[in-house]
Design an enzyme around this catalytic site. Structure first.
Site, PDB file in Angstrom:
ATOM      1  N   GLU A  76       0.834  -1.194   0.000  1.00  0.00           N
ATOM      2  CA  GLU A  76       0.000   0.000   0.000  1.00  0.00           C
ATOM      3  C   GLU A  76       0.876   1.254   0.000  1.00  0.00           C
ATOM      4  O   GLU A  76       0.583   2.233  -0.684  1.00  0.00           O
ATOM      5  CB  GLU A  76      -0.943  -0.028   1.202  1.00  0.00           C
ATOM      6  CG  GLU A  76      -1.971  -1.147   1.131  1.00  0.00           C
ATOM      7  CD  GLU A  76      -1.405  -2.554   1.403  1.00  0.00           C
ATOM      8  OE1 GLU A  76      -2.067  -3.520   0.997  1.00  0.00           O
ATOM      9  OE2 GLU A  76      -0.323  -2.680   2.009  1.00  0.00           O
ATOM     10  N   HIS A 103       9.619  15.169  10.308  1.00  0.00           N
ATOM     11  CA  HIS A 103      10.848  15.214   9.505  1.00  0.00           C
ATOM     12  C   HIS A 103      10.602  15.107   8.006  1.00  0.00           C
ATOM     13  O   HIS A 103      11.336  15.700   7.222  1.00  0.00           O
ATOM     14  CB  HIS A 103      11.792  14.084   9.908  1.00  0.00           C
ATOM     15  CG  HIS A 103      12.430  14.298  11.235  1.00  0.00           C
ATOM     16  ND1 HIS A 103      13.452  13.492  11.691  1.00  0.00           N
ATOM     17  CD2 HIS A 103      12.211  15.212  12.218  1.00  0.00           C
ATOM     18  CE1 HIS A 103      13.831  13.899  12.891  1.00  0.00           C
ATOM     19  NE2 HIS A 103      13.083  14.933  13.233  1.00  0.00           N
TER      20      HIS A 103
END
Length: 169
Positions: A76, A103
């Site tokens: 996925e 991040h």
């Protein structure tokens, strides 16, 4: 905020749970399927649509994120990452959920429906949705390198410390 969801048969139960959870927490969940259990379904059909919808929403200036769900989350994630401009992170802990946003400014995460409890996965998704991108220069620079490569297919230059080493030497 809109949250686009896509899964395969292994993620169907979590997706159904998330639709109600997201709605109850003030989000606008958009279900891209599947809508019935089919052990032979193909996750790209649903995950590509969820990631594509996130990309379109964000291009239109809308606040939108996505979650794709499978047995392990690996396929996925790979599907979602095929959509131009999408960064999809495989999440397996609270830290990876937070860092995907903080991040990497990921717009989509992938979770493995067979890897964690319903409560763990819900917590991962909750953390992902509320964590802001830090905007730190190093993270912006790295994301810029990814975007540039995606558009041009030209590798970023090697840092001075790597010149003359490795396979590019």
């Amino acid at each position: 905020m809109r949250v686009h969801l896509g899964s395969d048969h292994a993620g169907l139960d979590l997706k159904e749970h998330l639709l109600a959870w997201l709605h109850g927490h003030g989000y606008e969940p958009i279900d891209h399927g599947p809508f019935i259990y089919d052990a032979l379904d193909d996750y790209p059909v649903f995950c590509l649509r969820a990631a594509e919808a996130v990309a379109k929403d964000r291009a239109a200036g809308l606040d939108s994120l996505g979650v794709v769900i499978g047995g392990s989350g690996n396929g996925e994630q790979m599907a979602a990452n095929k959509v131009a401009g999408i960064r999809c992170a495989l999440v397996w802990s609270e830290d990876t959920a937070r860092l995907a946003r903080e991040h990497n400014d990921a717009q989509v995460i992938s979770v493995g429906g067979r890897m964690h409890t319903l409560e763990e996965m819900t917590r991962f998704i909750e953390l992902f949705l509320v964590e802001p991108f830090s905007g730190d220069e190093r993270h912006v620079r790295r994301i810029g390198q990814l975007l540039s490569y995606e558009e041009t297919r030209i590798l970023p230059p090697l840092p001075e410390s790597a010149v003359g080493r490795g396979p590019d030497a």
